[in-house]
Design an enzyme around this catalytic site. Structure first.
Site, PDB file in Angstrom:
ATOM      1  N   CYS A   1      26.858  28.195  26.962  1.00 47.12           N
ATOM      2  CA  CYS A   1      28.278  28.511  27.104  1.00 47.12           C
ATOM      3  C   CYS A   1      29.056  27.387  26.432  1.00 47.12           C
ATOM      4  CB  CYS A   1      28.663  28.630  28.578  1.00 47.12           C
ATOM      5  SG  CYS A   1      30.426  28.950  28.826  1.00 47.12           S
ATOM      6  N   GLY A   2      29.778  27.716  25.361  1.00 46.67           N
ATOM      7  CA  GLY A   2      30.471  26.689  24.582  1.00 46.67           C
ATOM      8  C   GLY A   2      31.643  26.056  25.309  1.00 46.67           C
TER       9      GLY A   2
ATOM     10  N   CYS B   1      35.886  32.099  23.882  1.00 44.68           N
ATOM     11  CA  CYS B   1      34.435  31.895  23.936  1.00 44.68           C
ATOM     12  C   CYS B   1      34.066  30.917  22.832  1.00 44.68           C
ATOM     13  CB  CYS B   1      33.717  33.222  23.755  1.00 44.68           C
ATOM     14  SG  CYS B   1      31.921  33.082  23.700  1.00 44.68           S
ATOM     15  N   GLY B   2      33.575  29.729  23.190  1.00 49.48           N
ATOM     16  CA  GLY B   2      33.288  28.696  22.208  1.00 49.48           C
ATOM     17  C   GLY B   2      32.127  29.039  21.297  1.00 49.48           C
TER      18      GLY B   2
ATOM     19  N   ARG C   1      31.275  34.241  34.221  1.00 50.32           N
ATOM     20  CA  ARG C   1      32.036  35.410  34.655  1.00 50.32           C
ATOM     21  C   ARG C   1      32.133  36.368  33.463  1.00 50.32           C
ATOM     22  NH1 ARG C   1      38.612  34.488  34.486  1.00 50.32           N
ATOM     23  NH2 ARG C   1      38.695  34.083  32.241  1.00 50.32           N
TER      24      ARG C   1
ATOM     25  N   ASN D   1      23.307  32.109  23.070  1.00 50.04           N
ATOM     26  CA  ASN D   1      24.443  32.933  23.493  1.00 50.04           C
ATOM     27  C   ASN D   1      24.617  33.994  22.402  1.00 50.04           C
ATOM     28  OD1 ASN D   1      27.669  31.711  24.777  1.00 50.04           O
ATOM     29  ND2 ASN D   1      26.405  33.375  25.465  1.00 50.04           N
TER      30      ASN D   1
ATOM     31  N   ASN E   1      33.802  30.423  35.587  1.00 45.15           N
ATOM     32  CA  ASN E   1      32.469  30.116  35.084  1.00 45.15           C
ATOM     33  C   ASN E   1      31.937  28.919  35.859  1.00 45.15           C
ATOM     34  OD1 ASN E   1      32.406  31.938  32.549  1.00 45.15           O
ATOM     35  ND2 ASN E   1      34.338  30.839  32.367  1.00 45.15           N
TER      36      ASN E   1
END
Length: 263
Positions: free
Chosen positions: A199-200, A76-77, A190, A15, A172
């Site tokens: 994706c975290g 956002c992780g 998204r 990411n 998401n």
């Protein structure tokens, strides 16, 4: 008038993010068009998102996150883990921090390339048919899949994200398959409007959904493998209440440079 802006690229399990040290307000009025240009993989730097590291009262720094579509995003992780590494590399912090993000305060610790990021507690999980719907700093839809390596994640994720239920606010979409002691995850995000390598907040949502699916309770750590690398999600689960949530995984510096932008 063109101005040269220094940027850094970091990635967390694939990411990838553009990071800008904005403590001196080099960027004051950032536009959707500028963010989209910077994140464009052909005409800009290229990334899943853009983050500004800014000063804030009392905490170490503030994280301001934009999706690659140009709009300011929810939490956002993996981005959070990357900005912690960025803050360490700038000399703002050493091996631990408390910083401000769009969903409030987050604490984190860092050891070499591994960052442990405290995530928000979750107290409510809903169902949409067989799928789980929950908010882990960003909204997520979690559904089980078979033969996930062959799944058309773009087509199926796009269809769910844009159906009548989720079209307006977006969601998401996470597809998950059991793998050894953990799970394999692929996510349609998204804001990126495509599949990303990790994706975290999605990994966090999947770990929680699967803990409910398997009726697990107590202190848990669940391995989640994304396309771009290995993540781990730990928490205390009591019924549908999740506390002490931590997302762990790699955050790596990639390169730095300058780009000319029109202000």
């Amino acid at each position: 008038m063109d101005q040269k802006i220094k940027f850094h690229k970091y990635q967390g399990a694939g990411n990838d993010f553009i990071l800008i040290d904005n403590r001196d307000k080099v960027l004051n009025n950032i536009s959707n068009a500028l963010v989209k240009h910077l994140c464009d993989r052909r005409f800009g730097i290229g990334a899943d998102g853009l983050m500004l590291l800014q000063n804030t009262n009392e905490l170490d720094f503030e994280m301001v996150y934009f999706n690659s579509d140009g709009r300011e995003g929810s939490m956002c992780g993996n981005g959070g883990r990357c900005i912690v590494a960025f803050a360490r590399d700038l000399g703002i912090i050493k091996d631990k921090t408390v910083f401000l993000a769009v969903d409030g305060e987050h604490y984190a610790t860092i050891q070499r390339e591994q960052v442990k990021l405290g995530m928000t507690d979750v107290n409510e999980i809903q169902k949409d048919g067989e799928a789980y719907v929950l908010h882990t700093g960003s909204p997520h839809y979690v559904t089980k899949a078979n033969n996930l390596t062959q799944l058309d994640v773009y087509q199926q994720g796009y269809a769910i994200r844009n159906n009548s239920t989720y079209r307006q606010d977006g969601i998401n979409v996470n597809f998950v398959e059991k793998e050894g002691a953990g799970y394999f995850l692929r996510t349609f995000e998204r804001g990126v409007e495509n599949e990303t390598y990790a994706c975290g907040t999605g990994a966090t949502a999947v770990a929680m959904a699967m803990a409910i699916e398997e009726d697990l309770n107590g202190p848990l750590e669940i391995p989640i493998r994304a396309l771009g690398g290995q993540l781990y999600v730990s928490f205390e689960k009591n019924g549908q209440r999740f506390t002490n949530v931590i997302l762990k995984g790699p955050a790596n510096f990639v390169y730095e440079g300058f780009i000319a932008i029109s202000l």
